[in-house]
Enzyme design. Structure first.
Site, mmCIF file in Angstrom:
data_model
loop_
_atom_site.group_PDB
_atom_site.id
_atom_site.type_symbol
_atom_site.label_atom_id
_atom_site.label_comp_id
_atom_site.label_asym_id
_atom_site.label_seq_id
_atom_site.Cartn_x
_atom_site.Cartn_y
_atom_site.Cartn_z
ATOM 1 N N LYS A 190 0.915 -1.143 -0.096
ATOM 2 C CA LYS A 190 0.024 -0.016 -0.119
ATOM 3 C C LYS A 190 0.827 1.407 0.018
ATOM 4 C CE LYS A 190 -3.650 -0.243 2.376
ATOM 5 N NZ LYS A 190 -4.335 -0.657 3.837
ATOM 6 N N ARG A 194 -2.892 2.919 8.384
ATOM 7 C CA ARG A 194 -3.198 1.988 7.816
ATOM 8 C C ARG A 194 -2.068 0.877 7.847
ATOM 9 N NH1 ARG A 194 -4.713 4.804 2.118
ATOM 10 N NH2 ARG A 194 -5.875 3.105 1.667
ATOM 11 N N GLY A 199 -5.940 -11.537 8.776
ATOM 12 C CA GLY A 199 -5.833 -11.521 10.347
ATOM 13 C C GLY A 199 -5.070 -10.319 10.755
ATOM 14 N N MET A 241 -4.032 -6.566 11.180
ATOM 15 C CA MET A 241 -4.943 -5.221 11.921
ATOM 16 C C MET A 241 -5.321 -4.449 10.370
ATOM 17 S SD MET A 241 -4.347 -2.072 14.322
ATOM 18 C CE MET A 241 -4.453 -0.931 12.736
ATOM 19 N N ARG A 297 -3.342 -0.643 -6.706
ATOM 20 C CA ARG A 297 -2.550 -1.813 -6.753
ATOM 21 C C ARG A 297 -2.965 -2.702 -8.073
ATOM 22 N NH1 ARG A 297 -5.548 -4.761 -1.761
ATOM 23 N NH2 ARG A 297 -7.688 -4.522 -2.963
ATOM 24 N N HIS A 355 -11.188 -30.982 6.814
ATOM 25 C CA HIS A 355 -11.287 -32.310 6.299
ATOM 26 C C HIS A 355 -11.966 -32.390 5.003
ATOM 27 C CE1 HIS A 355 -12.801 -36.373 5.999
ATOM 28 N NE2 HIS A 355 -11.705 -36.715 6.568
ATOM 29 N N SER A 381 11.819 -42.944 -14.210
ATOM 30 C CA SER A 381 10.596 -42.274 -14.311
ATOM 31 C C SER A 381 10.243 -42.086 -12.541
ATOM 32 C CB SER A 381 9.636 -42.791 -14.971
ATOM 33 O OG SER A 381 8.372 -42.151 -14.892
ATOM 34 N N ASP A 401 4.293 -42.743 -4.687
ATOM 35 C CA ASP A 401 5.002 -43.588 -3.693
ATOM 36 C C ASP A 401 6.275 -43.027 -3.156
ATOM 37 O OD1 ASP A 401 4.064 -46.197 -3.408
ATOM 38 O OD2 ASP A 401 3.989 -46.570 -5.276
ATOM 39 N N CYS A 417 6.428 -39.393 -13.509
ATOM 40 C CA CYS A 417 4.735 -39.743 -13.691
ATOM 41 C C CYS A 417 3.977 -39.490 -12.367
ATOM 42 C CB CYS A 417 4.533 -41.233 -14.188
ATOM 43 S SG CYS A 417 5.325 -42.281 -13.379
ATOM 44 N N TYR A 477 11.004 -34.682 -18.947
ATOM 45 C CA TYR A 477 9.565 -34.643 -19.425
ATOM 46 C C TYR A 477 8.771 -34.917 -18.011
ATOM 47 C CZ TYR A 477 9.222 -39.663 -19.180
ATOM 48 O OH TYR A 477 9.157 -40.920 -18.678
HETATM 49 P P1 ADP Z 1 -7.885 -2.104 3.307
HETATM 50 O O1 ADP Z 1 -6.553 -2.448 3.509
HETATM 51 O O2 ADP Z 1 -8.866 -2.989 3.895
HETATM 52 O O3 ADP Z 1 -8.181 -1.659 1.889
HETATM 53 P P2 ADP Z 1 -7.482 0.678 3.706
HETATM 54 O O4 ADP Z 1 -6.198 1.021 4.458
HETATM 55 O O5 ADP Z 1 -7.320 0.789 2.234
HETATM 56 O O6 ADP Z 1 -7.598 -0.733 4.275
HETATM 57 O O7 ADP Z 1 -8.599 1.428 4.260
HETATM 58 C C1 ADP Z 1 -9.947 1.208 3.818
HETATM 59 C C2 ADP Z 1 -10.610 2.328 3.549
HETATM 60 O O8 ADP Z 1 -10.866 3.533 4.234
HETATM 61 C C3 ADP Z 1 -10.128 3.064 2.230
HETATM 62 O O9 ADP Z 1 -10.593 2.555 1.168
HETATM 63 C C4 ADP Z 1 -10.512 4.230 2.207
HETATM 64 O O10 ADP Z 1 -11.912 4.418 1.992
HETATM 65 C C5 ADP Z 1 -10.733 4.586 3.806
HETATM 66 N N1 ADP Z 1 -9.414 5.402 4.034
HETATM 67 C C6 ADP Z 1 -8.388 4.943 4.521
HETATM 68 N N2 ADP Z 1 -7.335 6.110 4.845
HETATM 69 C C7 ADP Z 1 -8.254 7.183 4.376
HETATM 70 C C8 ADP Z 1 -8.013 8.762 4.346
HETATM 71 N N3 ADP Z 1 -6.836 8.995 4.735
HETATM 72 N N4 ADP Z 1 -9.115 9.584 4.062
HETATM 73 C C9 ADP Z 1 -10.180 9.007 3.781
HETATM 74 N N5 ADP Z 1 -10.367 7.527 3.883
HETATM 75 C C10 ADP Z 1 -9.487 6.960 3.857
HETATM 76 MG MG MG Z 2 -7.995 -0.320 0.819
HETATM 77 MG MG MG Z 3 -7.006 -4.711 5.051
#
Ligand code: ADP
Ligand code: MG
Ligand code: MG
Length: 920
Positions: A29, A98, A107, A109, A361, A477, A804, A809, A872, A892
């Site tokens: 990001k 973020r 998982g 934050m 991205r 499972h 081969s 096994d 194989c 192969y």
């Molecule tokens: P994720 O990885 O789950 O996409 P983000 O870090 O992209 O998390 O944040 C999720 C959403 O929070 C973003 O898509 C955006 O809409 C909002 N957001 C994050 N930072 C800002 C910011 N500085 N101003 C406004 N909205 C924000």
């Molecule tokens: Mg995002």
């Molecule tokens: Mg996320």
């Protein structure tokens, strides 16, 4: 000395200092925010705290020296740029915090928005918003409530902060906040968040604070910088959250990468009807088609889009709502796509008519889109064919080869679970393994529905067309076993309320009872009621030669053809197939197989030939045995003629009989009953008794490790000789008829060169005798599937013209477990714990079993230069394994017909090194 300053490590980068290639340091990001900033796109200012800071923190338990000061310096610069101070009571700067690792990871934050609000700055925010907002004179729309005041906006932002901060930073259970919000709405008599006014939200903030204090034993932090520091630390800590740890173990993501943290000035999509937030894709991530794809939600903050609280509108509607922002966005999208040379996805926010880019991205896409887009980008001159080949992968191709549901009618899924094992399965619902077996025996297609499966369900799973569970993920499972069987499975469809004793489930208000038909899609995880028509894959039709890539207007087929052609031109590995019949061989050739790497001969002893096998086993003297073998010889010869003819001069590796002989006799229990019944009736049971005695004699505790393969050939005189003769005679016959034949005789389960030498001496004698003066060449080689064979490959190569690798096994014996027993018993647990990232039967364990392959390849070739090497077994069609076999230098890979295209594609990818992005 005083003048000399120590240069301290740089832990914080302004967006202007980074770029997209710094993902290791800045996370995905952060690197892309920097890239957009440098491209001149409107990204709210901010900075990234590096993964190195996180690593240092996780190593020592405290923030590294200098980090706090560097954050201060960058924050100060940010405040200067924005003309506001963080949390200033009169005109606060707010930021988002973020997480952002190199690989996105469940998982970890997530984001905390609105950091910097407290009891005082919330008033400042309201005043500022009020002062600068031209309140629409009369909203007249549902947006009116939302835009109905700066106070509301400010208090809504504050309650979101406490909620997100409490949940993600301080582990306060999220439901408690949800309950309080529901409570506030109930008190107001509404179900819409937007109906809550500033006073309601003020009350909610109080309630939230109490919840916060109850769980944390402290007041909600009022100091803005403390909020920021705690949030940063929480992002660091989340790297080691349990879910993230397990995920990394499975995906083999190194545990020491750490995550970066992005601190970004807040922009507000919730400031009124002229604000909003959305997501966009530069092409359709489902089909790859060019166009405008995305969703927009007016008057909302980011997480509302995802949470699905309100309905979004298609992105095209933004043109009507705010044409300037729309045009600007389209312009940026085009620029980003040219710049990244790939489909991009984008998160953006509009604050009072001003567009802000919050994330981009290289976007995820479906399998079909991956091929189509790669082809388009070549046409557009943005990438070359080598790179296009790396933009797709064999897993995607395999997905495209499954039959698909025809959803053009009005089929709506009633539930969505996890696509645990791909395919499209239709059948009658059953709830127990026993019932599945019963109905399947009557010829019914059934779907086994369980809350979750356990080893007792195995027979039912084998009998069913598909498996549907309401619990468990990709490593449950059900999922593991189904993938092992190549059977369609949807797991964890938790909307299903399953009542096994009553033999029914309830979903979407409808009750489905035993015998009702459902359709499940193991790729998308979708569950449909009734029979959804299934259509064959276009891609398979192309491989089968039914669709001509030159004349079709199917964009996918064209793209697949183009990329496959390039893979074929690029690969070094040949691709053969495992085929036991002429029909399989024919299909595999259409799929591009260049030979047969494994022709099993077992099935040639079944059916009406069983009786001959019984005679062979029960023979009381050599004459009887030879008689039985003589009767089998012409039958075998005819089998081989058919296959050799179909392959028309391509190599055909025939494996001499491998499984223990008792597998060809009736099961012990059944025989015992037959004998007892016949005796009761006073019938003559001499023959049955002899059979029963033989079966008892041959009974093995561990058949997998018993009398099979070469051991059988050495113990039953004439058995291998008969097969060798049949193969050679078949080759001579073909050649005489003008069809070139290239048979290779493969001896299974060899562990010592002496075994092979013994078989070889006899085989060579027979071959010389049969071939006589005709122009037929028969190679003799061996499977390498016992660890000892791999470790003495240098010796074995003296007696083998080819190896081969029988990696099934080799995996069983190398690990010391039998596949049939372990997959259902404990593999799910091993996958859950991350001990395996993937089942070693699905993808070769390169470190262990792969090492055996490497040793054998090297030592075999050292002893006999030019030794032909192949593999194989299903690993031959597994993408990662193909790359491994390429790297070992095999000649192969051989796999089931359906996997041949996958192996061709991956062999091409393995042979090409690109610097561009890679689709794994
Ligand atoms: P994720 O990885 O789950 O996409 P983000 O870090 O992209 O998390 O944040 C999720 C959403 O929070 C973003 O898509 C955006 O809409 C909002 N957001 C994050 N930072 C800002 C910011 N500085 N101003 C406004 N909205 C924000
Ligand atoms: Mg995002
Ligand atoms: Mg996320």
């Amino acid at each position: 000395m005083a003048a000399q300053e120590t240069v301290e490590h740089k832990y914080v980068y302004d967006f202007a200092e980074g770029n997209k290639d710094l993902k290791d340091l800045l996370g995905g990001k952060g690197a892309n925010l920097a890239e957009m900033t440098n491209l001149g796109l409107p990204v709210p200012p901010g900075f990234t705290i590096t993964t190195e800071a996180c690593q240092a923190y996780l190593g020592t338990g405290t923030e590294p020296a200098g980090l706090a000061d560097q954050i201060t310096a960058h924050l100060t610069a940010l405040e200067r740029e924005m003309g506001r101070r963080l949390g200033d009571p009169d005109d606060p700067l707010l930021v988002s915090v973020r997480s952002g690792a190199k690989f996105s990871m469940p998982g970890m934050m997530e984001t905390v928005l609105n950091v910097g609000l407290n009891d005082r700055s919330v008033e400042g925010l309201a005043r500022q918003a009020g002062g600068s907002t031209d309140q629409p004179a009369s909203g007249g729309s549902t947006d009116q409530a939302a835009s109905g005041g700066a106070d509301r906006f400010a208090w809504d932002s504050y309650r979101r902060l406490i909620q997100m901060f409490g949940k993600t930073v301080c582990d306060v259970p999220g439901e408690e906040f949800e309950h309080a919000l529901d409570e506030a709405k109930r008190a107001k008599g509404t179900d819409l968040d937007l109906d809550l006014d500033a006073d309601d939200l003020r009350g909610l903030v109080d309630a939230y604070k109490k919840i916060f204090t109850k769980h944390t034993g402290r007041e909600f932090p009022q100091e803005p910088r403390e909020q920021l520091d705690l949030a940063v630390r929480a992002v660091f800590d989340s790297w080691n959250a349990e879910r993230a740890v397990v995920y990394r173990r499975q995906e083999r993501i190194p545990a020491d990468l750490g995550t970066a943290v992005n601190v970004v000035a807040m922009v507000f999509g919730n400031r009124g009807p002229d604000s909003g937030t959305g997501v966009a894709f530069t092409r359709d991530p489902a089909s790859g088609a060019q166009g405008i794809y995305g969703d927009y939600l007016a008057n909302a903050q980011g997480e509302d889009v995802v949470a699905g609280i309100r309905n979004t509108v298609p992105l095209q509607e933004l043109e009507r709502i705010d044409k300037d922002s729309y045009d600007e966005l389209l312009d940026y999208m085009a620029r980003l796509e040219r710049h990244y040379r790939d489909l991009c996805d984008i998160e953006f926010t509009i604050e009072r008519g001003k567009l802000w880019m919050l994330q981009t991205r290289v976007g995820k896409r479906t399998a079909a889109a991956a091929f189509v887009i790669a082809g388009q980008l070549v046409d557009e001159g943005l990438i070359d064919l080598d790179e296009a080949l790396h933009r797709v992968n064999g897993g995607q191709l395999a997905q495209l080869m499954f039959p698909r549901f025809q959803l053009d009618h009005d089929f709506q899924p009633v539930a969505t679970g996890i696509g645990a094992s791909p395919g499209a399965a239709v059948g009658k619902v059953v709830f127990t393994s026993a019932r599945a077996v019963e109905l399947a025996a009557e010829g019914e297609a059934v779907i086994l529905v369980r809350r979750e499966t356990n080893p007792d369900d195995l027979n039912g799973m084998i009998a069913a067309r598909g498996i549907l569970t309401s619990r468990g993920g990709k490593t449950s499972h059900a999922a593991v076993v189904a993938r092992g069987m190549g059977k369609t499975c949807v797991s964890g469809a938790d909307e299903l309320d399953i009542d096994v004793p009553k033999r029914r489930f309830v979903v979407a208000g409808r009750t489905v009872t035993e015998g009702d038909v459902v359709s499940i899609d193991g790729t998308t995880g979708k569950v449909y009621l009734g029979e959804v028509p299934v259509s064959p894959s276009e891609v398979v039709r192309y491989f089968e030669g039914e669709l001509d890539p030159a004349s079709t207007d199917d964009a996918l087929v064209k793209a697949v053809h183009r990329i496959m052609s390039h893979a074929d031109a690029s690969r070094r590995l040949a691709v053969r197939t495992n085929a036991d019949t002429a029909a399989d061989a024919a299909r595999a050739r259409r799929f591009g197989a260049e030979g047969i790497g494994l022709c099993r001969t077992e099935h040639m002893f079944l059916g009406d030939r069983r009786e001959l096998v019984e005679r062979l086993i029960l023979a009381r003297d050599p004459a009887e045995r030879e008689e039985a073998l003589a009767a089998l010889l012409p039958l075998q010869r005819a089998d081989f003629v058919e296959i050799l003819r179909e392959m028309n001069g391509l190599p055909v590796t025939v494996r001499l009989i491998d499984p223990p002989l008792h597998e060809f006799l009736p099961p012990l229990e059944q025989l015992a009953v037959n004998v007892a019944v016949a005796q009761e009736r006073g019938e003559d049971v001499a023959k049955e008794e002899a059979l029963l005695a033989a079966v008892r004699r041959m009974h093995e505790e561990n058949p997998m490790l018993g009398l099979r393969g070469v051991r059988l050939g050495l113990v039953i005189p004439g058995l291998f000789a008969m097969q060798v003769r049949a193969i050679t005679e078949a080759a001579v016959e073909c050649t005489r008829q003008g069809v070139p034949a290239c048979p290779e005789i493969m001896v299974p389960l060899v562990g010592a060169v002496q075994e092979l030498e013994t078989v070889r001496a006899e085989a060579e004698r027979i071959i010389a005798e049969v071939v006589g003066g005709s122009d037929v060449d028969v190679l003799i080689g061996t499977m390498i599937e016992v660890p000892r064979a791999a470790l003495t490959a240098g010796q074995i190569a003296e007696a083998a013209e080819f190896f081969s690798f029988g990696t099934n096994d080799l995996t069983q014996m190398g690990w010391g477990f039998s596949r049939d027993d372990v997959e259902g018993a404990f593999f799910w647990r091993y996958l859950e714990l991350g001990i395996f990232g993937i089942s070693p039967f699905e993808s070769i364990d390169a470190d262990g079993i792969g090492r055996l392959v490497r040793i054998a390849a090297e030592e075999g070739r050292a002893a006999r230069p030019g030794l032909k090497l192949g593999v194989c077994g299903e690993h031959g069609g597994d993408p990662d394994s193909v790359h491994f076999f390429h790297s070992v230098g095999l000649d192969y890979v051989s796999c089931s017909p359906f996997r041949v295209p996958v192996a061709r594609l991956e062999a091409g990818r393995a042979a090409i090194v690109t610097t561009g992005s890679d689709s794994r």
